[in-house]
Design an enzyme around this catalytic site. Structure first.
Site: not given
Ligand code: AMP
Length: 280
Positions: A30, A37, A61, A151, A187
């Site tokens: 995202m 990332h 989401q 996650d 983020s």
């Protein structure tokens, strides 16, 4: 790096690449990219000929509209970082490109995964995640897709999507990248004040305590101590749980042949922070 904003453009480019027998590894994000990332991009580069990243802040989401509104967006900087790290292809669609028309409400059976932890605390979140990831997989058709262990439950959910749709995609999970002091990069960290970032270190402290003391304490005691460590800080604890690593069912007693994971979510300055640690 090739940048595509439409499905048609990236699909026809990738079709040509596949005709040259090129393999691909895909990193959906995202944006507001950080070292976490970029570690996925680096891992992708090692396993396939082409590394593909997508940046798309997926509205379906977000169960909290305010969270969507304030989600950081740093596209110019992201493009620069991806170029520096040798990403080959970036897919950067608009919301209209990904959701061009009213569609039937997406639903996939994720079993218990949709009912516990993130599934329970963010209703609809994993349906939104699987909806967009399925769309992206259909467009990109990668050989591999890489996700962060940060996650943890999401990786399980994506594997469940791949299994139920029988997609020929190998899911690769990469370890969590942390700051020097142990804060899992995210983020959302950029939305915290300096003081908030200091408070957020409590996640790593609690998780590390549980990992270090896992063999010598009961589950009940580990849970109690970790909760106490977190509650000493002024943070809002959403959950701290010690679970079986496969099923994510809450553990009651340790069994020798099983692996465990500690999952935690707190809110600091109204920013939701998630972390986890594999214990054994
Ligand atoms: P996001 O942009 O937050 O949707 O994350 C995109 C991908 O990067 C997901 O697979 C995340 O799990 C992964 N990711 C996010 N933060 C980290 C981190 N600190 N270390 C490793 N992977 C991460």
């Amino acid at each position: 790096m090739e940048i595509f904003e439409t499905k048609e453009a990236i699909q026809s480019y990738l079709e040509e690449q596949r005709s040259f027998q090129k393999t691909s590894a895909f990193v959906p994000t995202m944006g507001a990219l950080h070292e976490g990332h970029l570690s996925l991009i680096q891992a992708a580069k090692k396993i396939a000929d082409l590394t593909i990243c997508s940046i798309f802040v997926n509205p379906t989401q977000f169960n909290d509209p305010k969270d969507l509104e304030k989600y950081p967006r740093t596209t110019e900087q992201d493009i620069l970082l991806l170029r520096q790290h040798g990403c080959d292809i970036l897919f950067l669609p608009t919301v209209e490109e990904m959701y061009p028309e009213e569609e039937e409400k997406w639903h996939i059976d994720l079993g218990e995964l949709d009912k516990i932890w993130e599934g329970a605390n963010r209703p609809g979140h994993f349906q939104g995640v699987t909806q967009i990831v399925y769309k992206l997989f259909q467009i990109v058709k990668p050989n591999y897709a890489l996700f962060g262990q940060k996650d943890y439950q999401q990786v399980r959910v994506i594997q469940s999507l791949v299994n139920s749709k029988q997609l020929p995609i190998q899911i690769v999970s990469q370890e969590t990248i942390r700051s020097e002091k142990g804060l899992a990069l995210s983020s959302r960290n950029s939305l915290l004040s300096e003081q908030g970032k200091e408070k957020a270190l409590v996640l790593y402290r609690a998780l590390s305590w549980v990992k270090t003391n896992f063999n010598t304490n009961s589950i009940k005691n580990l849970q109690k101590e970790a909760t106490a460590i977190i509650q000493k800080e002024e943070v809002e604890l959403e959950y701290f749980a010690i679970c079986e690593a496969d099923s994510l069912q809450e553990a009651t007693e340790k069994q020798a042949n099983k692996s465990y994971v500690a999952l935690v979510v707190v809110r600091i300055e109204n920013i939701r922070l998630i972390d986890n640690m594999i214990l054994q």
